[in-house]
Design an enzyme around this catalytic site. Structure first.
Site, PDB file in Angstrom:
ATOM      1  N   VAL A   1      89.687  44.005  98.227  1.00  0.00           N
ATOM      2  CA  VAL A   1      90.928  44.121  97.478  1.00  0.00           C
ATOM      3  C   VAL A   1      90.568  44.359  96.016  1.00  0.00           C
ATOM      4  O   VAL A   1      89.921  43.527  95.392  1.00  0.00           O
ATOM      5  CB  VAL A   1      91.764  42.826  97.597  1.00  0.00           C
ATOM      6  CG1 VAL A   1      93.128  43.026  96.927  1.00  0.00           C
ATOM      7  CG2 VAL A   1      91.930  42.412  99.045  1.00  0.00           C
TER       8      VAL A   1
ATOM      9  N   LYS B   1      91.844  46.008  92.074  1.00  0.00           N
ATOM     10  CA  LYS B   1      92.989  46.492  91.291  1.00  0.00           C
ATOM     11  C   LYS B   1      92.813  47.934  90.856  1.00  0.00           C
ATOM     12  O   LYS B   1      93.757  48.545  90.347  1.00  0.00           O
ATOM     13  CB  LYS B   1      93.297  45.573  90.109  1.00  0.00           C
ATOM     14  CG  LYS B   1      92.303  45.537  88.980  1.00  0.00           C
ATOM     15  CD  LYS B   1      92.879  44.682  87.826  1.00  0.00           C
ATOM     16  CE  LYS B   1      91.858  44.488  86.727  1.00  0.00           C
ATOM     17  NZ  LYS B   1      92.397  43.722  85.589  1.00  0.00           N
TER      18      LYS B   1
ATOM     19  N   SER C   1      80.059  51.636  83.968  1.00  0.00           N
ATOM     20  CA  SER C   1      79.728  51.853  82.560  1.00  0.00           C
ATOM     21  C   SER C   1      78.330  51.379  82.180  1.00  0.00           C
ATOM     22  O   SER C   1      77.875  51.656  81.073  1.00  0.00           O
ATOM     23  CB  SER C   1      80.743  51.136  81.663  1.00  0.00           C
ATOM     24  OG  SER C   1      82.020  51.713  81.820  1.00  0.00           O
TER      25      SER C   1
ATOM     26  N   GLY D   1      71.726  51.205  80.724  1.00  0.00           N
ATOM     27  CA  GLY D   1      70.270  51.151  80.541  1.00  0.00           C
ATOM     28  C   GLY D   1      69.419  51.020  81.778  1.00  0.00           C
ATOM     29  O   GLY D   1      68.494  51.800  81.989  1.00  0.00           O
TER      30      GLY D   1
ATOM     31  N   PHE E   1      96.504  43.951  93.392  1.00  0.00           N
ATOM     32  CA  PHE E   1      96.134  42.915  92.417  1.00  0.00           C
ATOM     33  C   PHE E   1      96.358  41.539  93.039  1.00  0.00           C
ATOM     34  O   PHE E   1      97.458  41.226  93.507  1.00  0.00           O
ATOM     35  CB  PHE E   1      96.990  43.060  91.150  1.00  0.00           C
ATOM     36  CG  PHE E   1      96.609  42.108  90.060  1.00  0.00           C
ATOM     37  CD1 PHE E   1      95.541  42.392  89.216  1.00  0.00           C
ATOM     38  CD2 PHE E   1      97.311  40.915  89.872  1.00  0.00           C
ATOM     39  CE1 PHE E   1      95.181  41.509  88.196  1.00  0.00           C
ATOM     40  CE2 PHE E   1      96.957  40.035  88.850  1.00  0.00           C
ATOM     41  CZ  PHE E   1      95.895  40.339  88.018  1.00  0.00           C
TER      42      PHE E   1
ATOM     43  N   GLN F   1      78.070  37.117  75.178  1.00  0.00           N
ATOM     44  CA  GLN F   1      77.035  37.998  74.637  1.00  0.00           C
ATOM     45  C   GLN F   1      77.616  39.113  73.780  1.00  0.00           C
ATOM     46  O   GLN F   1      78.487  39.858  74.227  1.00  0.00           O
ATOM     47  CB  GLN F   1      76.226  38.623  75.773  1.00  0.00           C
ATOM     48  CG  GLN F   1      75.157  39.597  75.252  1.00  0.00           C
ATOM     49  CD  GLN F   1      74.076  39.866  76.286  1.00  0.00           C
ATOM     50  OE1 GLN F   1      74.251  40.682  77.177  1.00  0.00           O
ATOM     51  NE2 GLN F   1      72.981  39.149  76.171  1.00  0.00           N
TER      52      GLN F   1
ATOM     53  N   HIS G   1      76.529  42.545  72.221  1.00  0.00           N
ATOM     54  CA  HIS G   1      75.495  43.576  72.276  1.00  0.00           C
ATOM     55  C   HIS G   1      75.333  44.120  70.863  1.00  0.00           C
ATOM     56  O   HIS G   1      76.340  44.399  70.196  1.00  0.00           O
ATOM     57  CB  HIS G   1      75.921  44.682  73.241  1.00  0.00           C
ATOM     58  CG  HIS G   1      74.829  45.639  73.594  1.00  0.00           C
ATOM     59  ND1 HIS G   1      74.315  46.533  72.683  1.00  0.00           N
ATOM     60  CD2 HIS G   1      74.148  45.837  74.745  1.00  0.00           C
ATOM     61  CE1 HIS G   1      73.359  47.236  73.274  1.00  0.00           C
ATOM     62  NE2 HIS G   1      73.237  46.836  74.524  1.00  0.00           N
TER      63      HIS G   1
ATOM     64  N   GLU H   1      70.751  49.729  75.095  1.00  0.00           N
ATOM     65  CA  GLU H   1      69.486  49.192  74.599  1.00  0.00           C
ATOM     66  C   GLU H   1      68.336  50.159  74.876  1.00  0.00           C
ATOM     67  O   GLU H   1      67.319  50.146  74.179  1.00  0.00           O
ATOM     68  CB  GLU H   1      69.227  47.880  75.351  1.00  0.00           C
ATOM     69  CG  GLU H   1      68.223  46.965  74.751  1.00  0.00           C
ATOM     70  CD  GLU H   1      68.449  45.551  75.273  1.00  0.00           C
ATOM     71  OE1 GLU H   1      69.518  44.973  74.998  1.00  0.00           O
ATOM     72  OE2 GLU H   1      67.564  45.036  75.965  1.00  0.00           O
TER      73      GLU H   1
ATOM     74  N   HIS I   1      80.123  41.978  74.882  1.00  0.00           N
ATOM     75  CA  HIS I   1      79.606  42.805  75.968  1.00  0.00           C
ATOM     76  C   HIS I   1      79.605  42.107  77.319  1.00  0.00           C
ATOM     77  O   HIS I   1      79.856  42.728  78.340  1.00  0.00           O
ATOM     78  CB  HIS I   1      78.181  43.219  75.611  1.00  0.00           C
ATOM     79  CG  HIS I   1      77.527  44.145  76.584  1.00  0.00           C
ATOM     80  ND1 HIS I   1      78.102  45.338  76.955  1.00  0.00           N
ATOM     81  CD2 HIS I   1      76.355  44.067  77.266  1.00  0.00           C
ATOM     82  CE1 HIS I   1      77.303  45.954  77.826  1.00  0.00           C
ATOM     83  NE2 HIS I   1      76.249  45.200  78.037  1.00  0.00           N
TER      84      HIS I   1
ATOM     85  N   SER J   1      71.555  42.111  84.583  1.00  0.00           N
ATOM     86  CA  SER J   1      72.856  41.942  85.237  1.00  0.00           C
ATOM     87  C   SER J   1      73.024  42.861  86.440  1.00  0.00           C
ATOM     88  O   SER J   1      73.686  42.491  87.414  1.00  0.00           O
ATOM     89  CB  SER J   1      74.002  42.153  84.246  1.00  0.00           C
ATOM     90  OG  SER J   1      74.056  43.495  83.824  1.00  0.00           O
ATOM     91  N   LEU J   2      72.429  44.057  86.399  1.00  0.00           N
ATOM     92  CA  LEU J   2      72.578  44.947  87.569  1.00  0.00           C
ATOM     93  C   LEU J   2      71.843  44.390  88.794  1.00  0.00           C
ATOM     94  O   LEU J   2      72.422  44.329  89.875  1.00  0.00           O
ATOM     95  CB  LEU J   2      72.141  46.369  87.220  1.00  0.00           C
ATOM     96  CG  LEU J   2      73.099  47.112  86.265  1.00  0.00           C
ATOM     97  CD1 LEU J   2      72.552  48.489  85.899  1.00  0.00           C
ATOM     98  CD2 LEU J   2      74.490  47.255  86.860  1.00  0.00           C
TER      99      LEU J   2
END
Lengths: 580, 247
Positions: free
Chosen positions: A35, A37, A47, A50, A156, A230, A232, A245, A353, A393-394
């Site tokens: 589900v 949104k 988005s 790096g 949503f 954070q 950036h 970065e 960020h 994070s990825l």
């Protein structure tokens, strides 16, 4: 209307899609609903620029990635979680390679890696500088293979239904028709990402409004380490567009108005012509953003119509390197700032960020609510502690998306259906959304955009890069007042068809919840650590605060903070040293 | 420079409107404002009921495609000053059913996309323990351009064939099929053949090339289609001449 699924995923970005695939592979007999949104390929993972860290080089080791992550976190990360994360990250990145992710390559065909901030070795996998875009589309297209994954695009979720501490499902509204539906589920996974939009200047897309954090908070799951936001160091003024970065990893410099590489004055090492790992421009994001504030205070920043900025200098790299390694940087600068980084200096400034904090989970993604899981930026395991390293994070959304998916599948296979009390709760929520849709009598008089902007400026003023007890106390009071004004919001759109005014209102409500947990957590943490810098408590205080904060929503709606000790395995608390 | 500009925005709410109508809004004309900033100004300050999609504001999520002065465009990458003095016409993407205001229904593309199997198809499964598959930068370059599609739908909106025949599978779906066909790790070209050589596949395209002109990411779907027509012709010939082949 009620529909039944085994597992409902809220959010269809990187973490959500990875979890959905994990469930489809582990338990093909389970019915999975995603589900989201927005259409999944619109999710904000798209988005990320790096890269994604995973140990692969012969000169690298798991222990070094673990140490970089723990020291980067200012020792607030849980070390058992970091160890597990670093060990599983390379396998997840390889799996994505097998699924077709177009990773950039060495001439011999092996996957290429690049340096990144706070990392002592080159271990960041990348797909030019559109890594998140390629990862998300690879996951989305791969997910189309599985017949057991049902998508609810542009729905949503307004509520998590919990009865007696056990998840029962969700209530959601279809944007295109206004249809409200109860989706029962044995397990629910939150993968809604972050909440950068609670601040005025952010790299985060319009959709990053903390929906999942608010849903969990209201369902009884605490939010952890919310004070750690954070910044950036390199966003484009006005738009907040991120300049990755990787621009500094490929050799970019940060200059003040005198053309001076000012980071050398902030205990981050000595300026060298080419990038040095864990040094200068490749220091961690919290330290770089804090150095910027000092340069502004010393009058050494550049004044722009959108506030002070410094310069990112990429000119010495030349057009050829820029086009080969960071083409998107050039495209973004040209298209949105009308500046060519191959020939001109680029104005940049710190920009909100990423949220280190999020829904409290264990290393399987499980929250304290039975059957409720979370993964990705919405969650806090924590591997990021007080400061996340770029390119962690990825892989985090892959590792923990997969883990949460497998854990939720196991749980769902043995769980029973919804309770009658759960279904009654869902009916109440239907009526609440109906009322909002039909419109209040009398309608309120607060403009949604005004409330949102005032909240954002309250957050920047009270809980920015540097905070004090006074600024935070004031923010707490102002936000409390906004909670009341939210009920006076004016909604003029009563259409059932793609009603984005109602959506905007629901998003604002989520942001106000999240904002409150950020300022409360920040007020109570009387120390400075990583991204949380208090000018009235400028030192790190391990005796009192080597602990995660947990923000609980009390029955009267107030925010209460408790603490949970950090898990230390092999890396005793030390000093964060960069550039020496 | 004038300090404001008019956006002539299409409004349509199916519960009350029989057909779409235009409504004018004056928005500030600022040098670095894009059309999307103007729409956000309307929604936040003038009329909260205006509906449209947007998210990243950096040309990568693919949400905010609309017709700007009659051409399909990402509104986050279209400066107001480039369309001054206005009024600037802002309309929903052509060739799609309109849901409301500037929101179109792209369900057709989402239904077509899986038909071309846009994922890696392998004859064998490689265990993760064996590590990454090798792929040289040259092999990567073979398909990289076609992997840059953000699914923004500008190409469908620009395509006159899709406008006349909604069954045409369309530029982005074909480019994405080629993205996998040309990937050195993929064995799925034969599986995609039937869909692509179907009358609604590549042969539907009359090579107008509008898709490539409209594409904001230089994917060149028209090139992908032309290249595949050659492949398809070869496959057809092969099926006639090879023993046991033929229709």
């Amino acid at each position: 209307m009620t529909t039944a699924h085994d597992v409902v995923l809220v959010g269809g970005g990187g973490a959500g899609l990875r979890a959905a695939i994990a469930i489809a592979e582990a338990r093909p007999e389970l019915d999975v609903a995603v589900v989201s949104k927005v259409y999944p390929m619109r999710s904000h993972t798209v988005s990320a620029e790096g890269g994604a860290a995973g140990v692969i080089g012969a000169d690298d080791s798991l222990d070094e990635h673990i140490y970089d992550t723990i020291s980067g976190s200012d020792w607030l990360a849980d070390q058992d979680a970091v160890e597990m994360f670093v060990e599983e990250a390379p396998r997840e990145l390889i799996r994505l390679e097998h699924w077709g992710c177009p990773w950039s390559r060495e001439p011999d065909g092996r996957v290429a890696v690049r340096p990144f901030g706070g990392m002592k070795k080159q271990r960041t996998w990348f797909a030019a500088d559109k890594t998140g875009f390629h990862m998300l589309h690879t996951l989305f297209q791969t997910s189309l293979k599985y017949g057991t994954i049902h998508r609810y695009d542009e729905w949503f979720v307004t509520k998590l239904v919990v009865d007696d501490g056990v998840i029962q499902g969700v209530v959601a509204i279809e944007l295109s028709t206004g249809r409200i539906e109860t989706m029962t589920a044995k397990a629910v996974i939150l993968a809604t990402g972050g909440c950068g939009r609670v601040f005025p200047f952010t790299t985060n897309a319009a959709i990053k409004t903390g929906d999942g954090m608010s849903l969990a908070y209201r369902a009884g799951a605490p939010l952890k380490d919310m004070e750690f936001v954070q910044y950036h160091p390199t966003g484009l003024p006005f738009t907040g567009i991120l300049i990755t970065e990787a621009a500094r990893a490929e050799g970019g410099w940060l200059l003040n108005k005198d053309g001076y590489r000012y980071l050398q004055d902030y205990d981050l090492g000595k300026p060298e012509p080419t990038p040095v790992l864990r040094s200068m421009e490749l220091g961690p994001r919290d330290r770089l953003s804090q150095a910027f504030v000092h340069e502004v205070e010393e009058g050494r920043a550049i004044d722009t119509p959108y506030g002070p900025a410094v310069h990112l200098d990429l000119r010495h790299l030349g057009a050829k390197v820029i086009d080969a390694k960071i083409p998107f940087v050039r495209e973004l600068c040209l298209k949105y700032q009308n500046v060519d980084p191959a020939a001109e200096l680029v104005q940049v400034r710190p920009v909100v960020h990423y949220m280190m904090g999020g829904v409290h989970t264990d290393i399987h993604g499980a929250t304290p609510v039975k059957g409720l899981y979370a993964a990705g930026e919405v969650a806090c395991v924590s591997i990021n502690g007080a400061n996340r390293l770029g390119s962690n994070s990825l892989p985090e959304l892959l590792v923990f998306g997969a883990r949460a998916g497998r854990a939720a599948a196991e749980y769902a296979a043995g769980a029973s259906g919804p309770t009658r009390a759960g279904l009654r709760q869902a009916d109440d929520e239907h009526r609440r959304i109906w009322r909002e849709l039909r419109g209040r009598e009398p309608n309120g008089n607060e403009r949604i955009a005004d409330l949102r902007e005032q909240m954002q400026h309250t957050m920047e003023g009270g809980a920015g890069i540097y905070r004090t007890g006074d600024s935070l106390t004031k923010a707490v009071d102002t936000l409390h007042e906004f909670q009341g004004r939210r009920d006076q919001a004016r909604i003029e759109d009563h259409s059932h068809t793609f009603n984005t005014e109602l959506l905007t209102f629901l998003e604002l409500s989520a942001m106000l919840d999240v904002a409150e947990t950020i300022v409360y957590s920040a007020l109570r943490r009387e120390e400075s650590r990583g991204a949380h810098q208090r000018t009235d408590y400028s030192a790190r205080d391990n005796d009192r605060f080597l602990a995660h904060s947990l923000a609980h929503r009390a029955s009267d709606g107030s925010c209460q903070i408790r603490y949970l000790p950090v898990t230390i395995t092999r890396w005793p608390v030390g000093e964060r040293v960069y550039g020496r | 420079m004038a300090d404001s500009i008019t956006l002539r925005v299409t409004r349509y709410q199916p519960e009350v409107d029989d057909e779409p109508r235009a409504q004018d809004f004056d928005v500030p004309l600022r040098e670095n404002w894009v059309v999307l900033d103007g729409l956000n100004y309307i929604k936040d300050r003038l009329d909260g009921t205006l509906s449209y999609r947007w998210s990243c504001r950096m040309g990568i999520c693919g949400s905010c495609g609309m017709m700007v002065d009659g051409e399909p465009a990402l509104t986050c990458a279209t400066f107001l000053v480039d369309h001054a003095p206005g009024p600037i016409r802002v309309e929903p993407l052509a060739n799609f059913p309109v849901v409301r205001d500037l929101v179109v229904d792209i369900g057709d593309f989402l239904e077509k996309l899986p038909r071309v199997s846009p994922w890696i198809v392998r004859d064998d499964d490689i265990p993760v323990d064996e590590g990454e598959s090798l792929q040289t930068p040259e092999e990567l370059a073979d398909y990289k351009q076609y992997s840059m599609c953000i699914n923004c739908m500008l190409c469908y909106s620009a395509c006159p064939v899709y406008g006349l025949d909604p069954d045409f599978i369309g530029p982005a779906a074909i480019a994405l099929a080629q993205r996998y066909n040309l990937d050195s790790r993929d064995d799925g070209a034969a599986k995609r053949l039937d869909v692509l050589i179907h009358p609604d596949g590549v042969w539907g395209c009359t090579f107008v090339g509008e898709c490539t002109t409209a594409c904001p990411k230089d994917v060149d779907p028209a090139g992908a289609i032309q290249r595949y027509k050659l492949t398809a012709a070869m496959e057809t010939i092969k099926s006639y001449v090879s023993p046991g082949g033929g229709p």
